[in-house]
Design a protein around this motif. Sequence first.
Motif, PDB file in Angstrom:
ATOM      1  N   ALA A   1      11.395  -2.822   6.477  1.00 41.57           N
ATOM      2  CA  ALA A   1      10.823  -2.654   5.019  1.00 41.57           C
ATOM      3  C   ALA A   1      12.259  -3.205   4.212  1.00 41.57           C
ATOM      4  CB  ALA A   1      10.173  -1.526   4.474  1.00 41.57           C
TER       5      ALA A   1
ATOM      6  N   LEU B   1       9.487 -10.120  -1.171  1.00 43.60           N
ATOM      7  CA  LEU B   1       8.454 -10.040  -1.756  1.00 43.60           C
ATOM      8  C   LEU B   1       7.897 -10.995  -3.030  1.00 43.60           C
ATOM      9  CD1 LEU B   1       7.220  -6.265  -1.409  1.00 43.60           C
ATOM     10  CD2 LEU B   1       6.221  -8.393  -0.187  1.00 43.60           C
TER      11      LEU B   1
ATOM     12  N   LEU C   1      -0.610  -4.991  -2.951  1.00 44.61           N
ATOM     13  CA  LEU C   1      -0.062  -4.610  -1.652  1.00 44.61           C
ATOM     14  C   LEU C   1       0.201  -2.853  -1.741  1.00 44.61           C
ATOM     15  CD1 LEU C   1       0.577  -6.222   1.131  1.00 44.61           C
ATOM     16  CD2 LEU C   1       3.165  -6.278   0.078  1.00 44.61           C
TER      17      LEU C   1
ATOM     18  N   VAL D   1      -0.404  -2.463   4.336  1.00 41.05           N
ATOM     19  CA  VAL D   1       0.483  -2.907   5.255  1.00 41.05           C
ATOM     20  C   VAL D   1       1.576  -1.616   5.676  1.00 41.05           C
ATOM     21  CG1 VAL D   1       2.468  -4.489   5.822  1.00 41.05           C
ATOM     22  CG2 VAL D   1       0.522  -5.016   4.412  1.00 41.05           C
ATOM     23  N   ASP D   2       1.961  -1.560   6.850  1.00 46.67           N
ATOM     24  CA  ASP D   2       2.782  -0.629   7.218  1.00 46.67           C
ATOM     25  C   ASP D   2       3.709  -1.197   8.044  1.00 46.67           C
ATOM     26  OD1 ASP D   2       2.613   2.474   7.715  1.00 46.67           O
ATOM     27  OD2 ASP D   2       3.554   1.784   9.514  1.00 46.67           O
TER      28      ASP D   2
ATOM     29  N   LEU E   1       2.359  -0.752   0.459  1.00 43.53           N
ATOM     30  CA  LEU E   1       3.217  -0.989   1.868  1.00 43.53           C
ATOM     31  C   LEU E   1       3.502   0.316   1.896  1.00 43.53           C
ATOM     32  CD1 LEU E   1       4.862  -3.120   3.100  1.00 43.53           C
ATOM     33  CD2 LEU E   1       6.772  -2.667   1.556  1.00 43.53           C
TER      34      LEU E   1
END
Length: 305
Positions: free
Chosen positions: A103, A111, A123, A96-97, A125
């Motif tokens: 973030a 999370l 994940l 995931v970006d 990230l």
Amino acid sequence: MDPIQTMRVFVRVVEAGSFTRAADSLGIPKGTVTKQIQALESRVHAKLLNRTTRRVTVTPDGAAYFERAARLLNDFDELEASMSDAQSSPKGKLRVDVGTSMARLVIIPALDSFYASYPDIQLDLGVSDRPVDLIGDNVDVVIRAGTIADQSLVARRIGTLPFVTVASRGYLQKYGTPLHPHDLQRGRHHVLNFFSSNSRRLYPLDFSKDGERIEISEPYRLSVNDSNAHTEAALGGFGVTQMVKFIAEPYLESGELVQLMPDWTLDALPVHVVYPPNRHLSAKVRAFVNWTADLFAQKQHLTRG
């Protein structure tokens, strides 16, 4: 060699445009990628790729093979998923970006709830304000604000980000308080700007009121391309700027930043969770997309403009 795996390696090389990037994204040595492509070309008795020191491109035979192979792999993955328990218990690695401030302030703090629901998802990230190539970089999902230019991608709108015009209290004590956007163009104030990491295009300060619209990008004192750096520069008193409200809110509450010209508004940005069309059948992608949509729905300041 496993023909399915060899086919998957070939598709990844074409998507990435590089043996090295393909190897990195698949987690295998570059030499293994080279051997599998050589074995594939030998098996089909055709040259599929043109190799140069800078880039890999497909031959006409390679383009035809890629189109069929990508479709077959998609069907194969769909079959595998339908015959397993992945739909009820998503598992595996998910890349995931997301932008830096999103973030730090939204995704990472929540999370624990994601892992409580999906403990078997691993994940990766990626955190950056720089746009990524979902296909070339083998990214499963991105969360981005603004218009989605690539219409081939699947985009689900999950929220809206309103903006505010702000300056630090120290800046206002030194330079005074601008009361109208034109005050920023009369030499008495400094502007703090943001520019695109990809195109280096400057995003002007944008003001709208009663049908009148004013854009201001010059003169500026400082321009940055990272949301965390932008926040620090605003707090440091480098100028009047506009930032997403959810980023500014803690500093507005503490008094470190002051909202300016609240009757002059800026268009809110839509937020989308975006993924390639060939990921739509992945249980782990659907799990993350739905979790993200639910997360935003719980936060009114991320869903109302």
